[in-house]
Motif scaffolding. Sequence first.
Motif: not given
Length: 410
Positions: A102-107, A112-114, A261-264
């Motif tokens: 999955k991935a998630l859009f972040v500002p 994203g790192n935090l 975008v973060i993924g995991g």
Amino acid sequence: MVCRLLGRALRKAANAADVVGRGQRTITAADTSCCSHQHSRCMSSTASSSRSVNLKSDTVTEPTPEMRQAMLTAQVGDDVYGEDPSVDKLQKTAAKMFGMEKALFVPSGTMGNLISLMVHCWERGAEVLLGDRCHILLFEQGGLSQVAGVHPREVKTFADGRLDLDDLRSKVREDDIHYPVTSLICLENTHNMFGGRVLRPDAIAEISSVAKSLHLPLHVDGARIFNAAAALDVPVSELLVGIDSVSVCLSKGLAAPVGSVIGGSEKFIHRATRVRKLLGGGLRQAGVLAAPGLIALEVMSKRLHEDHILAKRLSEGCHAMKELGLDSSPETTETNIVIFSLDKAVCGYSAAELVDALGEEDPSVADESGKRFLLFAISDTQVRAVTHYQLTLADIEAFLARLRRTLSRR
Ligand SMILES: Cc1ncc(COP(=O)(O)O)c(C=O)c1O
């Protein structure tokens, strides 16, 4: 027309680029052959503005005309309820490219790192092992401590961006009530402060196996991981094998106006969505931002090698000014970041003084080298220049001419 000129200029530079180090790629005619209408420079809305060339960062890139059009026509919904089709498409595309569930859009990359750190360090008393020159440690306001209550522990980083694994192993805590609990290892690919160095699949496999043996998850600050993939000519998923989470910036060399975008894993993203909301990063009709983000992933990621060619030329040009007190390392210029160093005793400038001098117009010349050149001093003796899609080879040549003239005058 612009592309034909670019091609001609690149060929000229290829002839001029006589300093080509070991393992470097010479600029070839193939690099200059374009163009479909998708060519990045054809899409550029504004190249560097008429009297300045902005080499400060790839974050200065403006959205392409295609991105602006996509923003105008994007289908939207309330993404906090998971109802924005454009965000959904961006996230699914990103997850597929990353080879993750999955991935998630972040500002932003910082958020994203935090978020990633907060998910991995779900319990109190956690400690993160991270490189001593990494962005999370140096330039994110200590958010991991300030916001997340996580303790950072620095690990020595080699100049090629790899963590020193002996140092890393020695920093893992024993189970002792006096210590925090080692909970995560962070990498950075490409490595900003080491001049955009690339972590290769073998290095990633090595640290991943160490992380597994220590039962620790591995997060990658992949703000510029598409640059790493372009440099190695591999899909980005190859650089995420054995990685538990990644944060990727859309708004740097990929030129989207906003976002990361973060993924995991599914479980990771489920928790990340909660944390994003906690931090105020749940956006409503975010499709207007996801639509250009999708172009960033699908179109702009395929042209990053053009930025790398410009960076290599810039680095070679700086290296050729050694006698003027300037140096750079073309053989380690792998992506779009060039860090050049100054010897003030020889050139007469500190990094800040040189950045100031180049940041002014030079009225003594009428040609392009009289423009303002914007750069970033990263220490007393080091200046960073970053290439991106709004720069041309002519800009780089003008910059080198200006640099030589400025240094020769002192
Ligand atoms: C390596 C790296 N990570 C993270 C970030 C943070 O990204 P943002 O500016 O979107 O918060 C940056 C920004 O320059 C970066 O270079």
